[in-house]
Design a protein around this motif. Structure first.
Motif, short mmCIF file in Angstrom:
data_model
loop_
_atom_site.label_atom_id
_atom_site.label_comp_id
_atom_site.label_asym_id
_atom_site.label_seq_id
_atom_site.Cartn_x
_atom_site.Cartn_y
_atom_site.Cartn_z
N SER A 117 0.84 -1.20 0.00
CA SER A 117 0.00 0.00 0.00
C SER A 117 0.88 1.25 0.00
O SER A 117 2.04 1.21 0.42
N ASP A 118 0.30 2.37 -0.44
CA ASP A 118 1.04 3.65 -0.49
C ASP A 118 1.66 4.02 0.84
O ASP A 118 2.78 4.54 0.87
N ARG A 157 -3.03 -5.25 -7.02
CA ARG A 157 -2.42 -3.93 -6.86
C ARG A 157 -3.31 -3.05 -6.00
O ARG A 157 -4.54 -3.11 -6.10
N PRO A 160 -3.40 3.68 -6.27
CA PRO A 160 -2.71 4.79 -5.62
C PRO A 160 -3.67 5.86 -5.10
O PRO A 160 -4.64 6.23 -5.77
N GLY A 161 -3.41 6.31 -3.87
CA GLY A 161 -4.17 7.39 -3.28
C GLY A 161 -5.57 7.04 -2.84
O GLY A 161 -6.37 7.92 -2.53
#
Length: 181
Positions: A117-118, A157, A160-161
């Motif tokens: 994770s980010d 995946r 993102p964000g």
């Protein structure tokens, strides 16, 4: 070390500058977030690390089958690897004599893909057991097991964000998972 800044990549001008060779087939590769090393998972059950500026090579041994998935913590201090042994291993990225610092029997059969994770708090894995699993990167505990794929899951995946995760299987199905609901 500050990662190098790439201002513009022109694929028409790209040329090979260095080969990082190994005696076994390389199955996956990644550059660490610092831009210092190239890592590759190999069919001889190792991960190979090459220092980009010198070519110095170091082997990471700990898997019992091909290494097919690699990922990094956001700061690059931790390397995560997954293999056809179904295991998820955690390593210190920069050590001279690498040994796994955590080993998790993550999947029955092949672990095909992993994602970080980010914020680096979560790891997601998927595999031939048709499961997507989410793990705490802090302690390696299983936080969630997600079912629903009818066939082997090949990719996973984090979006993102967001608080979302996507996965895809061999049966042509991609699934979006949202943890905010």
């Amino acid at each position: 070390m500050t990662p190098p800044t790439i201002t513009m990549f022109d694929p028409r001008a790209a040329r090979p500058t260095h080969d990082f060779a190994h005696q076994a087939r390389l199955f996956c590769c990644r550059v660490d977030p610092s831009g210092r090393w190239v890592f590759a998972g190999a069919t001889d059950r190792t991960i190979q690390r090459w220092r980009i500026d010198t070519g110095e090579k170091t082997a990471f041994s700990g898997h019992d089958n091909w290494v097919c998935a690699l990922g990094f913590s956001p700061d690059g201090a931790a390397l995560y690897s997954g293999g056809y042994d179904g295991r998820l291993l955690q390593w210190e990225t920069a050590v001279d004599a690498p040994r796994p610092i955590r080993a998790i029997d993550a999947h029955q059969g092949w672990l095909r893909s992993l994602a970080v994770s980010d914020d680096g708090q979560w790891l997601a894995t998927c595999g031939n057991d048709r499961l997507v699993k989410v793990w705490s990167s802090a302690d390696g505990r299983l936080a969630r097991e997600l079912t629903g794929h009818r066939q082997q899951v090949f990719c996973v995946r984090f979006v993102p964000g967001t608080r979302e995760l996507v996965s895809g299987d061999i049966d042509r199905k991609s699934t979006r998972l949202n943890s905010s609901h």
